[in-house]
Design a protein around this motif. Structure first.
Motif, PDB file in Angstrom:
ATOM      1  N   PRO A  90       0.787  -1.233   0.000  1.00 39.47           N
ATOM      2  CA  PRO A  90       0.000   0.000   0.000  1.00 39.47           C
ATOM      3  C   PRO A  90       0.822   1.286   0.000  1.00 39.47           C
ATOM      4  O   PRO A  90       1.994   1.296   0.363  1.00 39.47           O
ATOM      5  CB  PRO A  90      -0.816  -0.132   1.275  1.00 39.47           C
ATOM      6  N   THR A  91       0.141   2.365  -0.372  1.00 38.04           N
ATOM      7  CA  THR A  91       0.748   3.693  -0.448  1.00 38.04           C
ATOM      8  C   THR A  91       1.151   4.212   0.927  1.00 38.04           C
ATOM      9  O   THR A  91       2.235   4.758   1.097  1.00 38.04           O
ATOM     10  CB  THR A  91      -0.267   4.698  -1.049  1.00 38.04           C
ATOM     11  N   ALA A  92       0.272   4.066   1.904  1.00 35.91           N
ATOM     12  CA  ALA A  92       0.437   4.748   3.180  1.00 35.91           C
ATOM     13  C   ALA A  92       0.808   3.823   4.337  1.00 35.91           C
ATOM     14  O   ALA A  92       0.472   4.091   5.488  1.00 35.91           O
ATOM     15  CB  ALA A  92      -0.854   5.502   3.510  1.00 35.91           C
ATOM     16  N   PHE A 140      -4.728  10.715  -5.079  1.00 40.63           N
ATOM     17  CA  PHE A 140      -5.743  10.535  -4.062  1.00 40.63           C
ATOM     18  C   PHE A 140      -6.008  11.886  -3.416  1.00 40.63           C
ATOM     19  O   PHE A 140      -5.086  12.564  -2.965  1.00 40.63           O
ATOM     20  CB  PHE A 140      -5.324   9.513  -2.998  1.00 40.63           C
ATOM     21  N   HIS A 141      -7.262  12.270  -3.414  1.00 36.42           N
ATOM     22  CA  HIS A 141      -7.697  13.479  -2.733  1.00 36.42           C
ATOM     23  C   HIS A 141      -8.147  13.034  -1.341  1.00 36.42           C
ATOM     24  O   HIS A 141      -9.033  12.186  -1.214  1.00 36.42           O
ATOM     25  CB  HIS A 141      -8.832  14.142  -3.516  1.00 36.42           C
ATOM     26  N   ALA A 155       0.659   9.094  -6.651  1.00 41.36           N
ATOM     27  CA  ALA A 155       1.333   7.814  -6.428  1.00 41.36           C
ATOM     28  C   ALA A 155       1.418   7.029  -7.730  1.00 41.36           C
ATOM     29  O   ALA A 155       0.608   7.218  -8.644  1.00 41.36           O
ATOM     30  CB  ALA A 155       0.578   6.992  -5.384  1.00 41.36           C
ATOM     31  N   ARG A 156       2.421   6.176  -7.799  1.00 39.79           N
ATOM     32  CA  ARG A 156       2.524   5.202  -8.891  1.00 39.79           C
ATOM     33  C   ARG A 156       1.737   3.983  -8.455  1.00 39.79           C
ATOM     34  O   ARG A 156       1.643   3.693  -7.260  1.00 39.79           O
ATOM     35  CB  ARG A 156       3.983   4.806  -9.121  1.00 39.79           C
ATOM     36  N   TYR A 157       1.172   3.268  -9.425  1.00 36.58           N
ATOM     37  CA  TYR A 157       0.405   2.081  -9.076  1.00 36.58           C
ATOM     38  C   TYR A 157       0.598   0.990 -10.110  1.00 36.58           C
ATOM     39  O   TYR A 157       0.929   1.243 -11.262  1.00 36.58           O
ATOM     40  CB  TYR A 157      -1.089   2.409  -8.955  1.00 36.58           C
ATOM     41  N   THR A 158       0.370  -0.230  -9.671  1.00 35.26           N
ATOM     42  CA  THR A 158       0.252  -1.393 -10.549  1.00 35.26           C
ATOM     43  C   THR A 158      -0.826  -2.292  -9.965  1.00 35.26           C
ATOM     44  O   THR A 158      -0.775  -2.643  -8.779  1.00 35.26           O
ATOM     45  CB  THR A 158       1.577  -2.192 -10.628  1.00 35.26           C
ATOM     46  N   VAL A 177       4.138   6.422  -3.199  1.00 35.62           N
ATOM     47  CA  VAL A 177       4.115   7.873  -3.414  1.00 35.62           C
ATOM     48  C   VAL A 177       5.079   8.223  -4.542  1.00 35.62           C
ATOM     49  O   VAL A 177       6.205   7.709  -4.599  1.00 35.62           O
ATOM     50  CB  VAL A 177       4.480   8.619  -2.121  1.00 35.62           C
ATOM     51  N   LEU A 178       4.617   9.087  -5.429  1.00 32.36           N
ATOM     52  CA  LEU A 178       5.429   9.525  -6.574  1.00 32.36           C
ATOM     53  C   LEU A 178       6.575  10.379  -6.059  1.00 32.36           C
ATOM     54  O   LEU A 178       6.345  11.373  -5.356  1.00 32.36           O
ATOM     55  CB  LEU A 178       4.543  10.310  -7.543  1.00 32.36           C
TER      56      LEU A 178
END
Length: 182
Positions: A90-92, A140-141, A155-158, A177-178
């Motif tokens: 995950p991002t966070a 993401f807002h 953020a980058r995602y796959t 996170v980018l």
């Protein structure tokens, strides 16, 4: 579809192609000088048509459904988009989530910021009729629950999707996170 299943499918397909080619050569040799239609295989023995790959738009729409679940404020709804054996980076959170409980736990905390995703750039690669990858950049807002202040995180995602029992599921989701431009 697992890698082992894909390899097995490729081997079966290759064997079927060789068998078809050998049969075609035999029919061709038997019919030279005669009517080829008289020796044609009956329709009931014809090879079944290969299932069609999904359109890129179908794969792109999976994010929209996931994002809608994310805005429901119900972590179980979001977790339902993931396969039982999915991996979430995950991002966070620094913790890798590898089971339903871990995925639900992550989204319980992430949803506190009332996230709304927005794709910035998407690259979709449909691998076969049962697997696809969607990679790119999203935003993401988020809204701070205490202050009400909004912020945006890029953020980058796959997303790696597999169709299991007729339903598209996320089997691997990586988001980070980018980093700032250098």
């Amino acid at each position: 579809m697992s890698r082992k299943t894909r390899i097995r499918t490729a081997l079966v397909t290759a064997g079927a192609l060789v068998t078809t080619a050998v049969g075609t050569v035999g029919v061709s040799a038997a019919t030279s000088g005669g009517d080829a239609k008289a020796y044609a295989q009956p329709a009931k023995y014809a090879q079944p048509a290969k299932p069609a790959k999904p359109a890129k738009e179908e794969i792109a729409a999976l994010f929209d459904g996931w994002n809608e679940a994310l805005q429901s404020n119900d972590p179980e709804k979001v977790a339902a988009w993931y396969a039982e054996d999915a991996v979430l980076l995950p991002t966070a959170s620094p913790e890798i989530r590898t089971d339903r409980a871990g995925i639900v736990d992550y989204f319980e905390h992430f949803m506190e910021g009332k996230p709304k995703g927005e794709k910035v750039r998407s690259i979709i690669n449909v691998l076969d009729e049962n697997s696809a990858i969607d990679a790119g950049v999203y935003k993401f807002h988020l809204t701070d629950a205490k202050t009400g202040k909004c912020r945006t995180v890029e953020a980058r995602y796959t997303y790696e999707y597999e169709k299991r029992d007729g339903k598209w599921l996320i089997v691997n989701h990586h988001s980070s996170v980018l980093p700032p431009a250098s």
